[in-house]
Design a protein around this motif. Structure first.
Motif, PDB file in Angstrom:
ATOM      1  N   THR A  49      20.210  -4.556  28.381  1.00 43.42           N
ATOM      2  CA  THR A  49      18.876  -4.430  27.784  1.00 43.42           C
ATOM      3  C   THR A  49      17.875  -5.394  28.413  1.00 43.42           C
ATOM      4  N   HIS A  50      18.387  -6.441  29.079  1.00 38.53           N
ATOM      5  CA  HIS A  50      17.544  -7.463  29.696  1.00 38.53           C
ATOM      6  C   HIS A  50      18.066  -7.725  31.109  1.00 38.53           C
ATOM      7  N   PRO A  51      17.822  -6.790  32.021  1.00 38.86           N
ATOM      8  CA  PRO A  51      18.483  -6.843  33.336  1.00 38.86           C
ATOM      9  C   PRO A  51      17.841  -7.768  34.359  1.00 38.86           C
ATOM     10  N   VAL A  52      16.640  -8.306  34.080  1.00 37.32           N
ATOM     11  CA  VAL A  52      15.929  -9.095  35.089  1.00 37.32           C
ATOM     12  C   VAL A  52      16.273 -10.577  34.930  1.00 37.32           C
ATOM     13  N   PRO A  53      16.901 -11.196  35.935  1.00 45.13           N
ATOM     14  CA  PRO A  53      17.277 -12.614  35.827  1.00 45.13           C
ATOM     15  C   PRO A  53      16.101 -13.539  36.108  1.00 45.13           C
ATOM     16  N   LEU A  54      15.912 -14.511  35.230  1.00 47.72           N
ATOM     17  CA  LEU A  54      14.909 -15.546  35.395  1.00 47.72           C
ATOM     18  C   LEU A  54      15.605 -16.856  35.772  1.00 47.72           C
ATOM     19  N   ILE A  55      14.855 -17.772  36.366  1.00 45.91           N
ATOM     20  CA  ILE A  55      15.414 -19.084  36.619  1.00 45.91           C
ATOM     21  C   ILE A  55      15.706 -19.740  35.271  1.00 45.91           C
TER      22      ILE A  55
END
Length: 362
Positions: free
Chosen positions: A218-224
């Motif tokens: 549901t939250h596929p975008v990786p952040l630092i």
């Protein structure tokens, strides 16, 4: 802050080096202390006090756009006009009066973590988030993370820096810490890729291991990965039998420790730092990262002096500023806001800000 605590603060910056070689860190002095929270209580007075680092023009009405106009930041990297804040810690005496616990700021870590860390993206303009739950007064084993089923409450931890090493705890279990009590909080590193902010923080999620692992679909975008360390001089306060340490929202347990982040980065600089491997190399200093080094300053408190308080929130005070009451739990304490001061979501009275200072009511 005492000389002993200042020297120790420099020492503990290296603690995470033993655990990970993939990050850069920056020191941040205090910018202001007050009932300010432009993420949760935008345009209103916060029900409790926060200790804020970052952009010099931080106010209840701050946005990404306004932060860009700040003259300076109390953090090392001047290309980062973000704002970072956590609740203020007080010591409550048996007669109910409170003393602010000495603290010189925080250390902010940017870590290259996660199974998909090669795809990490910089925080977009307007992005903001909160980690932790200010209403909690006890440790909860649910909810849990995706796949690993780790209690999300593990995002908060405390390290008692005593003469002998002490194990980290999820609550303020031991406050007799000769070299200070360090509060720590991990942030969500998985983004839905769409929303810059949602009031329930559902636009972000924790990795499966909180500080590492995989993101939920549901939250596929990786952040630092963001991580705060805040060091308090607990033994610099004259303690009395029957006294206790209390966070500004009335939390005497530590379970309600929380952190807020309002992005103010120069997007190009953070992107260059990420793409240049500054969060994924063995040398963890800003000095080895060219995009960050260009705007690095030292002597933080002189470069960007702390702003004055708008109300009496430091030193010795008779009661917690705002409308918080002290509780040890175990039940959570709902955040109902302060009557007549713009409780969360009620859309009532807003703050008029002039030159970054609360000056009047509208």
């Amino acid at each position: 802050m005492s000389i002993r605590l200042q020297s120790l603060a420099l020492l503990v910056l290296g603690v995470l080096v033993q655990n990970s070689a993939a990050y850069f860190r920056m020191s941040c002095s205090r910018m202001r202390i007050g009932r300010i929270d432009p993420v949760v209580n935008f345009g209103k007075v916060s029900p409790h006090v926060h200790k804020i680092s970052g952009a010099s023009n931080i106010s209840p009405n701050s946005t990404f756009q306004t932060l860009q106009t700040a003259n300076c930041t109390s953090c090392e990297i001047q290309a980062d006009k973000s704002a970072y804040w956590t609740p203020t810690l007080y010591y409550q005496y048996p007669n109910s009066s409170l003393q602010e616990v000495p603290n010189g700021g925080m250390t902010v870590y940017y870590l290259g973590r996660g199974d998909n860390k090669s795809a990490i993206v910089p925080f977009p303009p307007g992005f903001r988030m909160v980690s932790g739950d200010k209403t909690l007064r006890s440790y909860h084993t649910t909810p849990v993370t995706y796949k690993q089923n780790r209690p999300i409450a593990d995002r908060v931890s405390f390290a008692c820096l005593d003469r002998q090493p002490q194990p980290e705890t999820p609550l303020m279990t031991n406050t007799n810490c000769i070299n200070g009590l360090r509060a720590q909080i991990q942030f969500q590193s998985c983004w839905d890729g769409r929303s810059l902010y949602k009031a329930d923080n559902s636009h972000v999620a924790y990795m499966s291991g909180i500080d590492n692992g995989v993101c939920p679909p549901t939250h596929p975008v990786p952040l630092i990965h963001l991580f705060f360390e805040v060091l308090y001089g607990v033994t610099d306060v004259k303690q009395q039998p029957g006294g206790r340490f209390v966070f500004s929202q009335g939390d005497a347990s530590g379970a309600g420790f929380h952190g807020d982040f309002l992005n103010g980065w120069d997007e190009g600089v953070l992107k260059a730092a990420i793409e240049g491997g500054c969060a994924n190399v063995n040398d963890n200093t800003i000095g080895s990262c060219a995009p960050l080094l260009k705007s690095r300053v030292e002597n933080l408190e002189q470069n960007c002096p702390m702003l004055p308080d708008d109300e009496k929130v430091g030193g010795l005070i008779a009661k917690l500023p705002g409308c918080a009451t002290v509780s040890t739990g175990p039940d959570a304490v709902p955040d109902l806001g302060c009557p007549g001061e713009g409780a969360p979501g009620n859309g009532t009275r807003k703050v008029k800000v002039r030159r970054g200072k609360v000056s009047a009511w509208e």
